[in-house]
Scaffold this active site. Structure first.
Site, mmCIF file in Angstrom:
data_model
loop_
_atom_site.group_PDB
_atom_site.id
_atom_site.type_symbol
_atom_site.label_atom_id
_atom_site.label_comp_id
_atom_site.label_asym_id
_atom_site.label_seq_id
_atom_site.Cartn_x
_atom_site.Cartn_y
_atom_site.Cartn_z
ATOM 1 N N ASP A 482 37.229 42.911 40.856
ATOM 2 C CA ASP A 482 38.301 41.921 40.684
ATOM 3 C C ASP A 482 38.342 40.951 41.858
ATOM 4 O OD1 ASP A 482 39.132 43.977 42.412
ATOM 5 O OD2 ASP A 482 41.238 43.720 41.943
ATOM 6 N N ARG A 486 40.670 42.298 49.724
ATOM 7 C CA ARG A 486 41.806 43.162 50.067
ATOM 8 C C ARG A 486 41.472 44.633 49.789
ATOM 9 N NH1 ARG A 486 45.317 40.725 45.176
ATOM 10 N NH2 ARG A 486 44.607 42.082 43.498
ATOM 11 N N ASP A 487 42.473 45.467 49.907
ATOM 12 C CA ASP A 487 42.239 46.906 49.726
ATOM 13 C C ASP A 487 42.194 47.256 48.237
ATOM 14 O OD1 ASP A 487 44.815 46.300 49.171
ATOM 15 O OD2 ASP A 487 45.727 47.898 50.365
ATOM 16 N N GLU A 488 41.269 46.600 47.520
ATOM 17 C CA GLU A 488 41.157 46.859 46.097
ATOM 18 C C GLU A 488 39.682 46.832 45.667
ATOM 19 O OE1 GLU A 488 44.235 45.001 43.906
ATOM 20 O OE2 GLU A 488 43.796 46.110 42.096
ATOM 21 N N TRP A 547 42.015 45.558 28.616
ATOM 22 C CA TRP A 547 41.054 45.962 29.652
ATOM 23 C C TRP A 547 39.960 46.821 29.005
ATOM 24 C CZ3 TRP A 547 44.907 43.169 30.849
ATOM 25 C CH2 TRP A 547 45.054 42.602 32.110
ATOM 26 N N GLU A 750 43.371 34.145 42.360
ATOM 27 C CA GLU A 750 43.900 35.150 41.436
ATOM 28 C C GLU A 750 45.066 34.575 40.631
ATOM 29 O OE1 GLU A 750 45.541 38.494 43.530
ATOM 30 O OE2 GLU A 750 45.513 39.747 41.726
ATOM 31 N N HIS A 765 39.219 35.765 43.180
ATOM 32 C CA HIS A 765 39.169 36.505 41.922
ATOM 33 C C HIS A 765 38.293 35.682 40.983
ATOM 34 C CE1 HIS A 765 41.992 39.699 42.640
ATOM 35 N NE2 HIS A 765 42.220 39.929 41.359
HETATM 36 C C1 BGC Z 1 43.740 43.100 39.915
HETATM 37 C C2 BGC Z 1 43.573 42.331 38.638
HETATM 38 C C3 BGC Z 1 43.618 43.404 37.584
HETATM 39 C C4 BGC Z 1 45.045 43.860 37.597
HETATM 40 C C5 BGC Z 1 45.498 44.712 36.501
HETATM 41 C C6 BGC Z 1 45.137 43.602 39.942
HETATM 42 O O1 BGC Z 1 45.484 44.226 41.105
HETATM 43 O O2 BGC Z 1 43.388 42.379 41.044
HETATM 44 O O3 BGC Z 1 42.669 41.352 38.593
HETATM 45 O O4 BGC Z 1 43.095 43.102 36.369
HETATM 46 O O5 BGC Z 1 45.383 44.408 38.833
HETATM 47 O O6 BGC Z 1 46.698 44.271 36.172
#
Ligand code: BGC
Length: 902
Positions: A482, A486-488, A547, A750, A765
């Site tokens: 995504d 960041r922490d993702e 998703w 994003e 994003h």
């Molecule tokens: C992500 C999105 C993802 C979403 C789900 C976010 O934190 O960065 O791109 O699809 O969460 O709602």
């Protein structure tokens, strides 16, 4: 030899080379026959070293640019040695002459392929007239380790560095190293790093599968003592993300098979006889970065003769019981090096570098200074007006690398086991005064090849294309992520599904998505559920239906873009299970559960409408997949179910009086239009509402989230509103893509909003980049024809819009290059089109709307005059008038159309 003899020999060689060059001026061109095929691929890869597919698939491109060229037959030879192949001996497989137009997805059907062996192959093709062409240049593929028992060693771990010494009595003729890790590894042999992969292996669902890489290490080994060194990092395996870490410590599994000149074989594999010690990487984390203390380096640790007496024995680790599979996709690599645009010094001792481009990767540091000096690099996407970096949107990610000098002249450093998403770097602790040359930006991503290009006369479109490409690459790190900062950085499936088409047009994504789809399958539960993120860390099981649809949709795009039938076969059961799972959650054929729906929307659309649209979409795809696979019963049953879902959808969400779905947002109107959920007689009204919503209620701006926007421009274009779609695409006020550009975006954001605070607002994003496929299709005109899997049938149909004077697009498809470039000036449209050999096309040459008499020339021929097709131009077989366009049926070749009219 005398000097004069030497020069005579040189002259003779030169002459013979010249003659050879002349004779082979078009290499491989057989008299009257098809040219030798080029661009050979095996499992989508060029000369792969380690694959583990028992029946790999071959692909080639017919180089012939003649008009109307079709392959009528092919012959593939696979040999056990290059010499045999040279002599046209396919001792492993000789397909014989196969009457077929297939030039991609050709399945190997020879002797069983053996672990660790390399095979050599070539192909020739027969042309339309039945003449055989020359064989292609030889290509090769190497097999990985096909059985678990081929791995002799065990999973081991240690303190960062692992090493093993061994002796080789004699000359090595062939050696392969197979390496995988839970975490990341760097392989060294005799003092050298092997290969150019970084952050390897790919992130997978570790309990189910890890991927190993195969390296040809023949030339790295030597007669006598040898040493293997491995540096281990934690990667995703040992790092908490969305939950606790999966593994406590990184682990290594290694196997090296060496063939000696005397015929003996030597095997070196990971076990507790390896030695371990702490290395210079003091800590590492994908989110936080590396800390590297150069004082802790162990010089020559990866060479034989190093004294490791003080090193501890390696620890045995549990590893994973999951499958060991070959890594068969473009690896993560350093793909580019950027020079910073500027360096500023906003505070004493603080230096800010601006690379002028947001990207994923790291910075390479050059430094001289005293031992123990500590240099810190911190990364950010944003900057405050006082010139200091703004890291509020990184959340808890520390995103920093620390280098501690050993104090020995010029020191160069790059991190080993992390990456950052950034445009700016803050340098502190630098001994002395740094310069622009102190740092370089190292761009790091899955090294997919660029296969598409799009450029147009309106600059904002080119700028959007630029941010899409950078945004896409920043979000390819062995899985589609995504974000990168960041922490993702997760494999969020919604983001993946909306951008997959755009990605496939811009880049060769075939091997990458083949792997990702297998990851999805690995993440599927027995009841068919799949998660929001793959590998699963964030979100939930089961996925939000918007998703989860990544599973059927990416499979289907693989079929459309690459003609990949195998992925449909391999996933058919999984797709069916997923569909049946969704059915258990639907009530009266309406699927309402939703978590995110049209995520990041400006105007909220009920999640149930979004979920149910995908329920219909997934069902229809499953029916289409069943049809491709010849499962007629299933195809019919799911088509029938799709019809029932459609009826239920309209009952649940459509208001015939207002012409609105649910609350009538752009997404609520566009999704049913895109999916043909709207009853035919209502289509005009539903589109009218959408049109009014955009133009009158929102002053020609999008208000969708990232789901709806994928469908908005395509439906407008399809229903005759290309100009409006174009206006949305080129809009520069909030909210729009152009708005981001106007605010200096170099990758996509994003959110539509310009936020720079601590909230959720990544500036890299990719999901809003789904507009990229509309560029190729609507403006560039490159479309798949009906049933045109893998561009077998092509539809070239660029849309003329006021304000656009020219556009040019090309895609390197599995069958070769498709391109379309057009120019429009009042009264004349010129259009250059390339259709690859072995494909056919409908080429739609657009007219101005009010033209009454049109003439079309192609090259020197008139091909349309007085309302009629004029036959005679080679390659063009028919033409018909359409609303404001003339459609030509054509075979392969390069065409230059000129339409004039009044
Ligand atoms: C992500 C999105 C993802 C979403 C789900 C976010 O934190 O960065 O791109 O699809 O969460 O709602």
């Amino acid at each position: 030899m005398h000097a004069s003899q030497k020069s005579l020999r040189f002259v003779l060689i030169s002459i013979s080379l010249l003659i050879a060059g002349f004779l082979f001026i078009t290499p491989g061109f057989a008299e009257n026959g098809a040219e030798a095929p080029g661009h050979l691929r095996c499992e989508y890869l060029t000369n792969p070293t380690g694959i583990d597919v028992p029946q790999p698939r071959f692909q080639w491109v017919l180089a012939n640019s003649r008009r109307g060229e079709m392959q009528t037959a092919y012959q593939v030879l696979v040999a056990s040695t290059p010499e045999k192949l040279e002599r046209d001996r396919g001792d492993v497989w000789d397909s014989g002459k196969v009457a077929s137009g297939d030039s991609a997805q050709v399945v190997y059907n020879g002797k069983p392929l053996v672990s660790g062996h390399t095979y050599y192959w070539k192909v020739r093709a027969w042309d339309t007239q039945g003449n055989s062409g020359a064989y292609s240049q030889p290509s090769r593929f190497g097999m990985g380790l096909l059985e678990r028992a081929d791995w002799k060693g065990q999973w081991i771990g240690g303190d960062g560095l692992l090493r093993k010494e061994f002796g080789l009595p004699g000359k090595v003729v062939r050696a392969r190293a197979y390496v995988t890790a839970l975490g990341y590894y760097e392989l060294h042999i005799n003092g050298k790093k092997i290969g150019d992969k970084v952050l390897d292996p790919a992130w997978t669902v570790y309990p189910k599968r890890v991927l190993y890489s195969t390296y040809d290490v023949t030339s790295a080994l030597q007669d006598g003592p040898n040493a293997v060194g491995v540096m281990l990092g934690g990667g995703w395996a040992t790092q908490g993300a969305g939950g606790p870490p999966e593994y406590k410590a990184p682990a290594l599994l290694f196997q090296m098979n060496i063939e000696m000149a005397d015929g003996k074989t030597v095997s070196v594999s990971s076990d507790t006889s390896w030695k371990t010690a702490a290395g210079p990487v003091v800590s590492d984390s994908v989110y936080d970065g590396d800390v590297y203390d150069a004082r802790l380096e162990k010089p020559d640790w990866d060479r034989p003769g190093f004294n490791d007496a003080a090193w501890a024995p390696a620890r045995q680790e549990k590893g994973t019981a999951g499958a060991l599979s070959a890594e068969m996709m473009p690896p993560i690599r350093v793909t580019d090096t950027l020079v910073p645009r500027s360096m500023t010094n906003p505070e004493p001792g603080v230096y800010i570098y601006d690379f002028g481009q947001n990207f994923a990767g790291w910075a390479r540091l050059r430094v001289r200074g005293p031992r123990g000096a500590k240099v810190r690099l911190r990364f950010s996407e944003l900057i405050y007006s006082n010139g200091m970096i703004n890291r509020q949107n990184l959340r808890s990610a520390k995103a920093r690398d620390i280098y501690i000098l050993k104090g020995s002249g010029l020191e160069k450093y790059e991190p080993h086991f992390t990456y950052h998403g950034f445009r700016y770097v803050e340098l502190t602790g630098y001994p002395g005064t740094p310069s622009l040359d102190t740092l370089r930006g190292r761009v790091v991503n899955s090294a997919v090849e660029a296969t598409g290009s799009f450029v147009a006369s309106k600059e904002i479109l080119n700028q959007i294309q630029h941010v899409i490409r950078w945004g896409q690459l920043s979000n390819l790190h062995s899985i589609p992520t995504d974000c990168d900062q960041r922490d993702e950085r997760q494999g969020w499936m919604g983001d993946a599904q909306v951008t997959a088409e755009e990605a496939m047009m811009n880049f060769d994504m075939a091997a990458f998505y083949t792997n990702f789809v297998r990851d999805i399958r690995d993440a599927q539960k027995p009841d068919g559920e799949i998660p929001d993120t793959v590998p699963y860390k964030y979100g939930r099981y089961p996925a939000d239906p918007a998703w989860g649809t990544a599973y059927p949709l990416i499979c289907w795009y693989m079929w459309q873009q690459y003609g990949d039938k195998r992925i449909l076969q391999e996933n058919y059961d999984g797709l069916k299970k997923y569909e049946e799972f969704l059915r258990t959650r639907a009530k009266d054929n309406v699927l309402r559960y939703s978590y995110y729906g049209d995520w990041i929307a400006i105007k909220h659309t009920p999640g149930a409408l979004v979920s149910d649209s995908y329920f219909y979409y997934d069902t229809r795809i499953l029916s289409d997949v069943a049809k491709v696979l010849g499962k007629t019963g299933d195809a019919e049953a799911y088509a029938k179910l799709a019809g029932e879902i459609k009826d239920a959808f309209n009952k649940a969400f459509f208001n015939a009086e207002t012409g609105e779905y649910a609350n009538g947002t752009q997404t609520a109107q566009a999704m049913p239009l895109f999916l043909d959920l709207v009853p035919q007689k209502e289509r005009g009204g539903v589109m009218g509402k959408l049109y009014n919503n955009i133009v009158y209620e929102h002053n020609t701006h999008v208000t969708t989230g990232f789901i709806g926007v994928k469908y908005l421009l395509p439906v407008l274009t399809r229903d005759g509103h290309s100009d409006l779609a174009y206006e949305l695409a080129t809009q520069t006020t909030y909210p729009s893509w152009g708005y981001m550009i106007s605010k200096g975006a170099t990758t996509l954001w994003e959110l539509w909003q310009d936020k720079i605070g601590p909230s959720m607002n990544s500036h890299d994003h990719i999901m809003l980049g789904s507009i990229g496929s509309w560029f190729y299709r609507a403006l560039g005109g490159i479309n798949l024809g009906a049933d045109g899997e893998g561009y077998r049938h092509i539809l070239v149909e660029p849309r003329l819009v006021e304000d656009l004077h020219w556009a040019s697009a090309s895609i390197e498809t599995v069958r070769g290059k498709v391109s379309c470039s057009w120019k429009h000036r009042t009264g004349a449209i010129s259009m250059e089109v390339t259709i690859p050999a072995n494909s056919d096309a409908r080429i739609v040459v657009p007219e101005e709307e009010d033209m009454t008499t049109v003439t079309v020339r192609e090259g020197d021929h008139v091909v349309w005059e007085n309302g009629k097709f004029v036959p005679g131009d080679p390659g063009i077989t028919a033409a018909t008038a359409r609303a404001s366009a003339i459609e030509f049926s054509a075979g392969s070749g390069y065409y230059h159309f000129l339409l004039t009219g009044e």
